[in-house]
Design an enzyme around this catalytic site. Structure first.
Site, PDB file in Angstrom:
ATOM      1  N   GLU A 263      57.380  43.730  37.914  1.00  0.00           N
ATOM      2  CA  GLU A 263      56.465  44.257  37.219  1.00  0.00           C
ATOM      3  C   GLU A 263      57.081  45.875  36.793  1.00  0.00           C
ATOM      4  O   GLU A 263      57.207  46.597  37.918  1.00  0.00           O
ATOM      5  CB  GLU A 263      54.946  44.417  37.543  1.00  0.00           C
ATOM      6  CG  GLU A 263      54.441  43.249  37.590  1.00  0.00           C
ATOM      7  CD  GLU A 263      52.984  43.043  38.154  1.00  0.00           C
ATOM      8  OE1 GLU A 263      52.508  44.054  38.496  1.00  0.00           O
ATOM      9  OE2 GLU A 263      52.466  41.962  38.230  1.00  0.00           O
ATOM     10  N   HIS A 282      48.545  43.425  34.178  1.00  0.00           N
ATOM     11  CA  HIS A 282      48.273  43.630  35.330  1.00  0.00           C
ATOM     12  C   HIS A 282      47.020  44.455  35.282  1.00  0.00           C
ATOM     13  O   HIS A 282      47.029  45.635  35.824  1.00  0.00           O
ATOM     14  CB  HIS A 282      49.063  44.314  36.442  1.00  0.00           C
ATOM     15  CG  HIS A 282      48.966  43.987  37.784  1.00  0.00           C
ATOM     16  ND1 HIS A 282      49.658  44.110  38.927  1.00  0.00           N
ATOM     17  CD2 HIS A 282      47.635  44.051  38.582  1.00  0.00           C
ATOM     18  CE1 HIS A 282      49.057  43.701  39.964  1.00  0.00           C
ATOM     19  NE2 HIS A 282      47.551  44.032  39.814  1.00  0.00           N
TER      20      HIS A 282
HETATM   21  P1  NAD Z   1      40.880  37.919  50.102  1.00  0.00           P
HETATM   22  O1  NAD Z   1      41.670  38.332  51.104  1.00  0.00           O
HETATM   23  O2  NAD Z   1      39.339  37.951  50.051  1.00  0.00           O
HETATM   24  O3  NAD Z   1      41.099  36.331  49.784  1.00  0.00           O
HETATM   25  C1  NAD Z   1      42.309  35.540  49.731  1.00  0.00           C
HETATM   26  C2  NAD Z   1      42.010  34.227  50.163  1.00  0.00           C
HETATM   27  O4  NAD Z   1      43.347  33.600  50.103  1.00  0.00           O
HETATM   28  C3  NAD Z   1      41.638  34.154  51.652  1.00  0.00           C
HETATM   29  O5  NAD Z   1      40.371  33.433  51.565  1.00  0.00           O
HETATM   30  C4  NAD Z   1      42.638  33.383  52.439  1.00  0.00           C
HETATM   31  O6  NAD Z   1      42.294  32.446  53.233  1.00  0.00           O
HETATM   32  C5  NAD Z   1      43.454  32.674  51.306  1.00  0.00           C
HETATM   33  N1  NAD Z   1      44.664  32.337  51.561  1.00  0.00           N
HETATM   34  C6  NAD Z   1      45.674  32.706  52.517  1.00  0.00           C
HETATM   35  N2  NAD Z   1      46.758  31.993  52.496  1.00  0.00           N
HETATM   36  C7  NAD Z   1      46.307  30.953  51.592  1.00  0.00           C
HETATM   37  C8  NAD Z   1      47.664  29.890  51.085  1.00  0.00           C
HETATM   38  N3  NAD Z   1      48.665  29.561  51.788  1.00  0.00           N
HETATM   39  N4  NAD Z   1      46.903  28.988  50.308  1.00  0.00           N
HETATM   40  C9  NAD Z   1      45.641  29.233  49.826  1.00  0.00           C
HETATM   41  N5  NAD Z   1      44.733  30.196  50.168  1.00  0.00           N
HETATM   42  C10 NAD Z   1      45.339  30.916  50.914  1.00  0.00           C
HETATM   43  O7  NAD Z   1      41.541  38.623  48.804  1.00  0.00           O
HETATM   44  P2  NAD Z   1      40.605  38.847  47.455  1.00  0.00           P
HETATM   45  O8  NAD Z   1      39.985  40.313  47.269  1.00  0.00           O
HETATM   46  O9  NAD Z   1      40.055  37.663  47.016  1.00  0.00           O
HETATM   47  O10 NAD Z   1      41.993  38.888  46.468  1.00  0.00           O
HETATM   48  C11 NAD Z   1      43.038  37.947  46.311  1.00  0.00           C
HETATM   49  C12 NAD Z   1      44.213  38.478  45.691  1.00  0.00           C
HETATM   50  O11 NAD Z   1      44.205  38.951  44.439  1.00  0.00           O
HETATM   51  C13 NAD Z   1      44.940  39.712  46.443  1.00  0.00           C
HETATM   52  O12 NAD Z   1      45.587  39.182  47.498  1.00  0.00           O
HETATM   53  C14 NAD Z   1      45.505  40.485  45.361  1.00  0.00           C
HETATM   54  O13 NAD Z   1      46.933  40.140  45.478  1.00  0.00           O
HETATM   55  C15 NAD Z   1      44.934  39.804  43.939  1.00  0.00           C
HETATM   56  N6  NAD Z   1      44.290  40.923  43.186  1.00  0.00           N
HETATM   57  C16 NAD Z   1      44.721  41.131  42.079  1.00  0.00           C
HETATM   58  C17 NAD Z   1      44.300  42.134  41.044  1.00  0.00           C
HETATM   59  C18 NAD Z   1      44.861  42.154  39.612  1.00  0.00           C
HETATM   60  O14 NAD Z   1      44.541  43.432  39.299  1.00  0.00           O
HETATM   61  N7  NAD Z   1      45.291  41.134  39.043  1.00  0.00           N
HETATM   62  C19 NAD Z   1      43.264  42.845  41.827  1.00  0.00           C
HETATM   63  C20 NAD Z   1      42.922  42.731  42.932  1.00  0.00           C
HETATM   64  C21 NAD Z   1      43.448  41.597  43.855  1.00  0.00           C
END
Ligand code: NAD
Length: 322
Positions: A263, A282
């Site tokens: 990105e 993003h």
């Molecule tokens: P979170 O930590 O609350 O949830 C992540 C989930 O993924 C957890 O329940 C975890 O158990 C699960 N996980 C871990 N390893 C895994 C695997 N191998 N297979 C399947 N599931 C698995 O995080 P969140 O707050 O829900 O955010 C999720 C992701 O979204 C963040 O890590 C970030 O990368 C992304 N995000 C993107 C934006 C954006 O602007 N697009 C903004 C915020 C977050």
């Protein structure tokens, strides 16, 4: 220097911190790791978005550093283990973005199902193509949610409101979790089981060695023919070349990508040519509400730490240990 900000950030947001502390804002500093290391030598705290790589080397070169504030959720650009070892507090507003990302995900689901961007483009170009804009309903379809954390759960609740059935793949969620029963979601032991039965697949896991490129030739092949793929998590969970192949040969009906492997993408990837692909820069957390919550949470915690008070939104410990 109390706070070093090596990325672009609105000046207005910083006003209250600037009145109290020495704040240095150098928007392009993240691009030059050597220069960043040299500037970080004097910094007591760092405030970063997702572009600065807070590596073990950077932390080692910053003897005065006591805290890193991450203006966002994903921690893949911060070596949390190295920070912890060095006694540096890592602060992240883990709840601040979830609603915005979940709402964007629903927007993408609807946009793909009803071909909204395509219909918009053709209508603006002077056509009135109703036949070519035929879509599908969400009601009665199935969505597979990979990663059932904060965002995944909010997506599930919203998907249920649209009449979607919800399948979940998350190796860290227990079958008896109330979060599953709350939205009548079914937990799948294998990712492939969730993929095989879903009309929409949306990913919400963090980027880790286990999730890196977990969406690849094999897993796309496990998806139902004609299904849609949505990624608002991290670009690194997808092998983009394999996604392109799955779209080009018609196995997938469409995809929406808010995040990319690199990105901004350094060359035209070919996705730009596909009318059934939605590309966003993003913007999952790009809402006024999420940005305000994020900034206030991180600024509040850096302020507390600089005053020797414990942080509230830490991911390792509340007070520096160095
Ligand atoms: P979170 O930590 O609350 O949830 C992540 C989930 O993924 C957890 O329940 C975890 O158990 C699960 N996980 C871990 N390893 C895994 C695997 N191998 N297979 C399947 N599931 C698995 O995080 P969140 O707050 O829900 O955010 C999720 C992701 O979204 C963040 O890590 C970030 O990368 C992304 N995000 C993107 C934006 C954006 O602007 N697009 C903004 C915020 C977050």
């Amino acid at each position: 220097m109390d706070i070093l900000i090596p990325e672009e950030l609105a000046v207005t947001a910083l006003q209250s911190l600037s009145e109290k502390y020495t704040v240095v804002r150098e928007g392009a500093l993240w691009r030059d790791q050597e220069k960043l290391k040299s500037r970080a030598r004097e910094a007591r705290t760092l405030m970063v978005r997702n572009q600065t790589q807070v590596t073990a080397e950077l932390i080692a070169s910053a003897p005065n550093l006591i805290a890193v504030g991450r203006l966002g959720v994903g921690l893949d650009n911060i070596d949390v283990a190295a920070a912890t070892k060095a006694g540096v507090v890592v602060v992240a507003p883990l709840d601040a973005n979830a609603t915005s990302v979940a709402e964007l995900t629903m927007g993408l689901l609807l946009a793909l199902a009803r071909r909204i961007p395509e219909a918009d483009r053709t209508t603006k170009s002077g056509a009135w193509d109703r036949k070519g804009s035929m879509g599908i309903e969400l009601d009665g379809k199935t969505v597979a949610i990979c990663g059932f954390g904060r965002i995944g759960r909010l997506v599930a609740a919203r998907a249920r409101a649209f009449g979607l059935k919800v399948l979940v793949f998350d190796p860290f969620v227990r079958e008896d979790s109330p979060a599953l029963s709350d939205v009548s979601a079914k937990l799948c032991d294998r990712l492939e089981d969730a993929l095989a039965n879903a009309d929409f697949v949306t990913t919400h896991s963090p980027l880790t060695p286990e999730t890196e490129r977990m969406f690849n030739r094999q897993t796309f092949a496990a998806m139902k023919r004609g299904a849609y793929f949505i990624n608002t998590s991290r670009g690194g969970v997808v092998n983009e070349t394999d996604l392109m192949d799955a779209l080009k040969d018609g196995h997938l009906a469409g995809a929406a990508l808010d995040v990319r492997e690199i990105e901004p993408p350094d060359s035209r990837s070919g996705f730009e040519e596909l009318s059934n692909v939605i590309l966003l820069p993003h913007i999952g957390a790009a809402t006024i509400e999420a940005q305000t919550r994020t900034f206030e949470t991180v600024a509040g915690d850096l302020d507390r730490i600089l005053q020797n008070q414990p942080a509230r939104n830490f991911v390792n410990f509340a007070l520096p240990r160095r």
